[in-house]
Write a protein that holds these residues in place. Sequence first.
Motif, short mmCIF file in Angstrom:
data_model
loop_
_atom_site.label_atom_id
_atom_site.label_comp_id
_atom_site.label_asym_id
_atom_site.label_seq_id
_atom_site.Cartn_x
_atom_site.Cartn_y
_atom_site.Cartn_z
N LYS A 159 -0.17 6.49 -1.65
CA LYS A 159 -1.01 6.79 -2.87
C LYS A 159 -1.62 8.26 -2.45
O LYS A 159 -1.89 8.91 -3.56
CB LYS A 159 -2.03 5.63 -3.08
CG LYS A 159 -2.85 5.90 -4.15
CD LYS A 159 -3.83 4.57 -4.69
CE LYS A 159 -4.63 5.01 -5.67
NZ LYS A 159 -3.71 4.96 -7.12
N TYR A 178 -5.93 8.68 2.47
CA TYR A 178 -5.84 7.39 2.93
C TYR A 178 -5.06 7.32 4.20
O TYR A 178 -4.82 6.37 4.60
CB TYR A 178 -4.97 6.73 1.94
CG TYR A 178 -5.84 6.39 0.85
CD1 TYR A 178 -6.81 5.35 0.57
CD2 TYR A 178 -5.30 6.84 -0.61
CE1 TYR A 178 -7.43 5.04 -0.52
CE2 TYR A 178 -5.90 6.65 -1.75
CZ TYR A 178 -7.10 5.72 -1.83
OH TYR A 178 -7.45 5.36 -2.85
N ALA A 229 0.10 2.17 2.35
CA ALA A 229 -1.23 2.53 1.80
C ALA A 229 -1.42 4.01 1.85
O ALA A 229 -2.00 4.42 1.05
CB ALA A 229 -2.34 1.82 2.46
N VAL A 268 -2.97 -3.73 -0.60
CA VAL A 268 -1.74 -3.74 -0.43
C VAL A 268 -1.34 -5.17 0.01
O VAL A 268 -0.49 -5.72 -0.64
CB VAL A 268 -0.92 -2.81 0.63
CG1 VAL A 268 0.38 -3.01 0.61
CG2 VAL A 268 -1.31 -1.29 -0.23
N ALA A 309 3.03 -2.65 -3.75
CA ALA A 309 1.94 -1.78 -4.06
C ALA A 309 2.68 -0.64 -5.32
O ALA A 309 1.73 -0.07 -5.96
CB ALA A 309 1.67 -0.65 -2.99
N ARG A 315 -7.45 0.39 1.72
CA ARG A 315 -6.31 0.36 0.87
C ARG A 315 -5.27 -0.43 1.52
O ARG A 315 -4.25 -1.11 0.83
CB ARG A 315 -5.91 1.77 0.88
CG ARG A 315 -4.40 2.04 0.29
CD ARG A 315 -4.66 2.00 -1.12
NE ARG A 315 -3.33 2.19 -1.99
CZ ARG A 315 -3.18 1.92 -3.29
NH1 ARG A 315 -4.18 1.48 -3.86
NH2 ARG A 315 -1.97 2.05 -3.82
N ARG A 316 -5.40 -0.55 2.92
CA ARG A 316 -4.28 -1.48 3.48
C ARG A 316 -4.58 -3.06 3.10
O ARG A 316 -3.53 -3.72 2.63
CB ARG A 316 -4.31 -1.44 5.23
CG ARG A 316 -3.22 -2.40 5.94
CD ARG A 316 -3.78 -2.72 7.12
NE ARG A 316 -5.04 -3.46 7.06
CZ ARG A 316 -5.92 -3.66 8.25
NH1 ARG A 316 -5.20 -3.65 9.37
NH2 ARG A 316 -6.87 -4.69 7.89
#
Length: 973
Positions: A350, A355, A347, A371, A231, A367-368
């Motif tokens: 960021k 998040y 995640a 990644v 990430a 978001r996970r």
Amino acid sequence: MASEQSGNPGGNGNDPIGKADPPRRASEPPRRASEPPRRASEPPRPGSAPAWRASEPPRPGSAPAWRASEPPRRASEPPRRASEPPARRSGPPERGSEPPQRGSAAPRPASAPHLDGAPHLDGAPHLDRTPHPPHPPDAQDRNARIATWAKRIGIALAAMLALAATAVVLFVRHYEADLPSTRELKDYRPPQVTRILARDGTRLGEVFTERRTVVRIGEIPNQVKLAALAAEDAGFYEHAGLNYLGMLRALAVNLRSTQTRQGASTITQQVIKNVLLTPDRTYGRKAREIILARRIEQELTKDEILELYLNKIYFGHGRYGVEEASRYYFGKSVRDVTLAEAALLVAVVKGPSVYSPRANLERAVRRRDFVLDQMRSKGFADEILVEQAKREPVVLAIETESLAELAPEVVSEAQRVLREVVGPAAQQGGYTITTTIDPAMQAAARAAVRKNLDAYAKRHKLFGPLARAKKEPAPFEGTPSGHKVFRGVVTGADDARGTLSVRVGALEGTVSLRGAQRYNPNGLAPSKFAEVNKVVRVSLIGPAPEPVAAAAAPAEDEDDAAGDARRAAAPAVHAAKPAAPVPLRLELGPEAALVAIDVRTREVVALVGGYEAVRGGLDRATFARRQPGSTFKAFVYGYGIHARTLTPATILETNPSTVSGYKPQNHDESEGKSPARLREALAHSVNVAAVSAMSRVGASNVAAFAGALGIRSKLGADLSLALGAYEVTPREMAAAYASIAAGGVYEQPVLITKIVGPGGVEIPLPPRPPAHRVMEEAEAFVLTSLLTSVVQGGTAKQARSLGRPIAGKTGTTNSAKDAWFVGFSTDIACAVWTGYDDAAPLGKGEAGATSALPAFVDFMKLAHAKRPAADFPVPSGVVRVKIDPQTGLLAREGQEDAIEEVFVAGTEPAEEAPAPEADAGAEAAGAGAPEDLQGVVPAPGEGPLPARPAPAHGESEHAPEPGPLPPSDPPPF
């Protein structure tokens, strides 16, 4: 001469590189006569290309016979005159034109050069002898010019490079001037959480400036490290700290937008930004970051940099580092997270506020998944694992954070000990402190204290609604200040804000009922909680405002002229706006403290310092010094037994008139008509009997004896000591009674058993003083037997409900300002105190048996829930003898009312009790006793005791409001 007059700057077709003789210019002198003209048949000079032969076909890719710069003439164009210069062109021949073919088969185009007047034979070679005008510069001149310009450009580039290098050096030196040292990272210790644990590992509390727990890189699972790399910086292990392409890309974006919009920081740069620099998004900070990145890469390994990063970054909700984030989100160590959980943790980095799965679970899952896709595309995880991780549901741990803690008093104690042991390093945290607290007993102690105080509040109608009494106590007058309790008057209520308006003297304040659940368990609105003009006890939460000066009004008998003159001479004073109401706290009920100690190990298993369980509150168990009252009598009688001066059968006076110089009042007014045996006097808490015993054994001896058992507070050596007139703490009383329960051996109670530092190394604690014996086992057993009489037939009968042997003593001070019960079983010693912080009387009907004993009983019942009942063991050196209950002497043979009593061997009575008819004569003999106490014998080596003025009836013997111990006086444990 064809090559000289061809007009081709680069030569003819046989001289494509221009090495033949160059054409003469008009300004050149004519050829010398001696110079032979070059014939057409003359072979070319060395280095020139061979001439095309007529019979030779053109080579593929060769240039046409005409110059590249001269376009061929079309058939429709008129023939070129001799004086006309050849046409120049910059491009290739037009489409459709053909290069001249050699041989008779290919007709020569009309535009090809030829001689004027000569027979024009197609395909035949011929010479053009017509003179031509001067030709343009040839290839040699052009090459010279190119070389000149190349040289100039090279010099310019070299100068520019030198200037750039100089600028870079100056730039680097400028930003190097104030750069922090990278050596800090070698020994960098970020702030961590210090955890305080119970004896079984249960978390009692945490202390931190940043909630972080550092874990070594080898303990972090690969899925967490790979997720972070995918990430944030997939090439972390390949680059030297900087991603140049990413930096250029970010620079272009930021220049286009005229502001910093995009970054290209590697993990190394992020570590620098978070540890050594500030997070400011400026070009200056970026320059420093770039310089430091190269240095750090040379001083630290990649694993060390990654470890710093994973332990430093912020994960939201006050959590720093992967370990604390894993505990908060998933309720487990980072060592145990799955691939999906690892991706979810990364995640969050960021944007923790955006998040966080606790803030927006759907966004966090997206978001996970991103990644996880990055891990797959970078080759860090295969397709199957990624898809399985995406299907794994998110299971978040239950949030257990609360201001209320199980044992905030223990947390504060642990902090003090840590500061004493490690000094300023305690501020950095990272320590694990293990205590002796038993979580179940601690919870039972807190519940018992609250239940007891709530019962008191119910008896005295301290729960809302508070109604006005017929005769309210007088409210406070004046300006309140300091941390004291005042009586204020309710003036109004604001249901919307949930506050009561209370006037305290000249001060207006407000009480928030949101923090007064103790007195408002039903959640009544402020207007329903208390009536207007009700007098309530309150304290200031914040400092009182400064008094406001008001404008002076003219006197009534002052005429206008005089008033005008006075006002003109006096400085102008304007009436200020009334100050904002200050926050107040309800102080309706008393407070309490409870301490419990394991008799065998002398470990503190429970510690409660008040009703509320909040950090920063007053720990009354440790710091509240209060008069112990009759609980101190155990030390008076204990020393008498130890000195062989008293026995359970000793007859003590109970009549106050027999004591000179000190007039104590008995707890039970029915007593005092006749002498009583020591056991009876202790069971019924007869004050005069205790003073009588003190006179026999000596006050100074008792003070030293109490100190040896565990009382560390300063005690005075006078008769009032027998009734507990000198202040002690609940922890001291519990420690002293535990010494009695342990057979007369004092051992310093312990609360902190182990401290482990941030590196996992146990830190040595101060050595514990060796235990020492104060009483023989037989003496301690006899005293314990006496204290059981308080429970079996004295003031603490309620403790019989425990169904096991209990020894202890109640205590009540003047006007019931302090109520105590201190006692023990074979396993646990416990002290309970109840009273107001400002030493206000508890009220009518309150005493140790009603205000403190119930909490002791409730706690001991839960503390012994799984323990079998056990009697106090009888040691050697104890004898049992039947005595006469009236005289304490040996019972007569066959005496029916004889009772059995315990004695230390050698102290039992040897004289037999006289016959009953002799009693009358004995009483007559003692009727004319002097005012001095009969039978009082000073202790060996001690003269007459100084008389102490008797306190007036109801006069408080309390010291000022209890506060923390002075710095020079450490906590007793």
